[in-house]
Write a protein that holds these residues in place. Structure first.
Motif, short mmCIF file in Angstrom:
data_model
loop_
_atom_site.label_atom_id
_atom_site.label_comp_id
_atom_site.label_asym_id
_atom_site.label_seq_id
_atom_site.Cartn_x
_atom_site.Cartn_y
_atom_site.Cartn_z
N VAL A 1 0.84 -1.20 0.00
CA VAL A 1 0.00 0.00 0.00
C VAL A 1 0.87 1.25 0.00
N VAL A 2 1.92 1.26 0.82
CA VAL A 2 2.83 2.41 0.86
C VAL A 2 3.57 2.54 -0.47
N ALA A 3 4.00 1.42 -1.03
CA ALA A 3 4.69 1.46 -2.31
C ALA A 3 3.81 2.05 -3.40
N LEU A 4 2.53 1.70 -3.39
CA LEU A 4 1.60 2.27 -4.37
C LEU A 4 1.49 3.78 -4.21
N MET A 5 1.57 4.27 -2.99
CA MET A 5 1.52 5.71 -2.77
C MET A 5 2.78 6.39 -3.31
N VAL A 6 3.92 5.76 -3.10
CA VAL A 6 5.17 6.32 -3.64
C VAL A 6 5.15 6.30 -5.16
N ILE A 7 4.70 5.20 -5.72
CA ILE A 7 4.61 5.10 -7.19
C ILE A 7 3.63 6.13 -7.73
N GLY A 8 2.51 6.33 -7.04
CA GLY A 8 1.55 7.34 -7.45
C GLY A 8 2.12 8.74 -7.38
N LEU A 9 2.96 9.01 -6.39
CA LEU A 9 3.58 10.33 -6.27
C LEU A 9 4.41 10.66 -7.50
N GLY A 10 5.19 9.70 -7.97
CA GLY A 10 6.00 9.94 -9.17
C GLY A 10 5.18 9.91 -10.43
N SER A 11 4.22 9.00 -10.51
CA SER A 11 3.42 8.85 -11.73
C SER A 11 2.56 10.08 -11.97
N GLY A 12 1.93 10.61 -10.95
CA GLY A 12 1.05 11.76 -11.13
C GLY A 12 1.78 12.95 -11.72
N ALA A 13 2.97 13.25 -11.18
CA ALA A 13 3.74 14.40 -11.67
C ALA A 13 4.25 14.15 -13.09
N ALA A 14 4.84 12.99 -13.31
CA ALA A 14 5.47 12.73 -14.61
C ALA A 14 4.45 12.65 -15.73
#
Length: 509
Positions: free
Chosen positions: A366-379
């Motif tokens: 769940v935490v990893a998905l949040m980190v991945i989402g942080l980068g994906s949303g911006a990029a």
């Protein structure tokens, strides 16, 4: 002295334009939900319609295959006949066919309905993004609109499992398809009022051979990737990929020879355009790949019900949305090369968290998905803006279709590359306990879900032994997949940063 036309600031959007954005979000949300929600209904569909195994596969595959194959032709058609008109036709058809599909009497009828949904869905996605290009002229406002537009995918992807789980707990399987009707009715009423029509004022002639070639190439490639992910290398996979390569080559040669091509390949000479597409392709690939194993792990290993598993994805979706909206402001002071490259590296760190962390309990995922989402949303938000900013408004439909095709290819690659890493490692490492019937051993050796089903019919000792081996094998596959994803994202971050190294900070107003 520069003319006023070259110095005047672009017109800023008002309340009407932002209301149009809200209307255009409806089909985006729907398409994203529709990509995932049917999977939850397959067990009940199997019981009610009793389809063959092949029909069951085509219920899932027919929609994305037709959608991927027609994105570019429909984007070009929208440039020609009008993007709003195409959006309204697609919305009407999607709503009508969804209602018919919900009451499909046979498996074959549902497969045909899903193919028709792919046809009408291909009219929706290029039209929504290209209309935004022509509604929002101010660069900062356009980036904000694209950020909101992009949240539709994240929100829909997270809502699909939650909504599907809720509906299937209270209604019959067709309810997951009826979602389209109440979502699209407001669009059909409000779009003619709020969304202005736009088209290419000088479209080229209708090019049926090019449409056939690009559809053959896309269907062959996506089908080959999906088959590779499901069954591994085979002559059928090789034939599909070779057919796609041949059709794609003929399509490229035809576009280069035509005075007014369906797809202007000269766009790929622009580093921002190519960098943005590469960013979205790889980000989509890795994001779909991580969802492939996260959803299985939560449900099959941790025993989380489908609806709660869907709710566990919501924090990642929320971070993705916030990250995309913040990137609109960050890119005014930080160059796109750092935003996109940094976003991909943040995504890679999320995969490293999966690779190095303890998966038990599911909190690391769940935490990893949040980190991945942080980068994906911006990029992905800034990449979408770069893609559209590189084309003239009259080419927005074709450019939007290319961008959407990158997403669809990424979805296929995510299953074929990262999904295959999980399933192949699982099959290699799982050790069924002695004494199983051959059919049981084969089922348990193919997938984690199969092992869980077989374990339910065994005595406690054999069940525990099988489940322990299956979970360990699946976790090994997840770790390998996470490592591949981290490397792929790291390499892509460097390539994208190099492609965009000369792009200045984007203007803010």
């Amino acid at each position: 002295m520069p003319s006023p036309a070259t110095t005047a600031a672009p017109a800023r959007a008002g309340a009407r334009e932002w209301a149009a954005l809200v209307v255009l979000m409806l089909p985006v949300l729907l398409i994203s939900v529709d990509n995932t929600v049917l999977n939850f209904a397959l067990p009940e569909i199997s019981r009610e319609l009793r389809p063959t195994g092949t029909q069951l596969l085509w219920m899932v595959d027919a929609y994305p295959l037709v959608l991927a194959g027609l994105l570019v032709p429909m984007g070009s058609l929208g440039d020609r006949v009008g993007r709003r008109r195409l959006l309204l036709v697609g919305s009407t058809g999607f709503a009508v066919v969804s209602a018919l599909a919900a009451f499909a009497p046979t498996g074959a009828a549902l497969v045909a309905a899903r193919a028709l949904l792919g046809l009408f869905g291909s009219m929706l996605m290029p039209a929504t993004l290209s209309l935004l290009r022509n509604i929002f002229h101010d660069p900062t406002q356009r980036r904000a609109a694209i950020a909101v537009w992009a949240t539709g995918f994240s929100a829909g992807g997270a809502l699909g499992p939650v909504l599907g789980g809720f509906l299937l707990e209270h209604f019959w399987w067709g309810s997951v398809l009826l979602i389209a009707v109440p979502v699209l009715l407001p669009l059909l009423v409000l779009a003619p009022v709020l969304v202005p029509e736009s088209r290419n004022p000088a479209p080229g002639p209708v090019d049926v051979p090019s449409a056939a070639l690009i559809m053959t190439a896309m269907v062959g490639l996506v089908h080959g990737l999906k088959d590779l992910g499901a069954h591994g290398p085979s002559p059928a996979v090789a034939a599909a990929v070779l057919l796609a390569a041949a059709a794609g080559t003929l399509f490229v040669r035809r576009q280069l020879r035509r005075p007014v091509p369906m797809l202007d390949l000269r766009l790929f000479r622009h580093a921002p355009f190519t960098g943005g597409l590469l960013n979205n392709l790889v980000a989509s690939t890795t994001f779909i790949g991580v969802l492939f194993f996260v959803s299985q792990y939560l449900q099959l290993v941790e025993g989380v019900p489908p609806m709660r598993a869907g709710l566990a994805l919501l924090p990642g979706a929320a971070v993705t949305i916030v990250s995309g909206l913040l990137a609109v402001h960050v890119v005014g002071v930080v160059r796109p090369a750092f935003v996109l490259g940094g976003g991909l590296l943040v995504m890679a760190s999320g995969f490293l968290l999966v690779l190095l962390g303890d998966l038990s309990g599911g909190s690391v995922l769940v935490v990893a998905l949040m980190v991945i989402g942080l980068g994906s949303g911006a990029a992905q938000t800034i990449a979408g803006d770069l893609i559209l900013a590189e084309v003239a408004p009259e080419q927005a439909g074709a450019a939007s279709a290319i961008s959407e095709t990158a997403y669809e290819l990424g979805a296929g690659l995510g299953v074929a590359v990262l999904g295959t890493a999980v399933t192949a490692t699982y099959a290699h490492r799982v050790v069924p306990p002695p004494g199983l019937a051959p059919e049981q051993a084969a089922t348990a050796g193919e997938t984690l879900g199969g092992a869980v089903d077989v374990a339910g019919a065994l005595d406690p000792a054999a069940s525990d032994q099988l489940l322990a081996s299956a979970v360990a094998a699946f976790e090994a596959g997840v770790h390998l997949s996470a490592g591949i994803g981290a490397v792929l994202l790291g390499v892509t971050a460097v390539v994208v940063a190099l492609l965009l190294r000369r792009v200045p900070r984007l203007r803010r107003r």
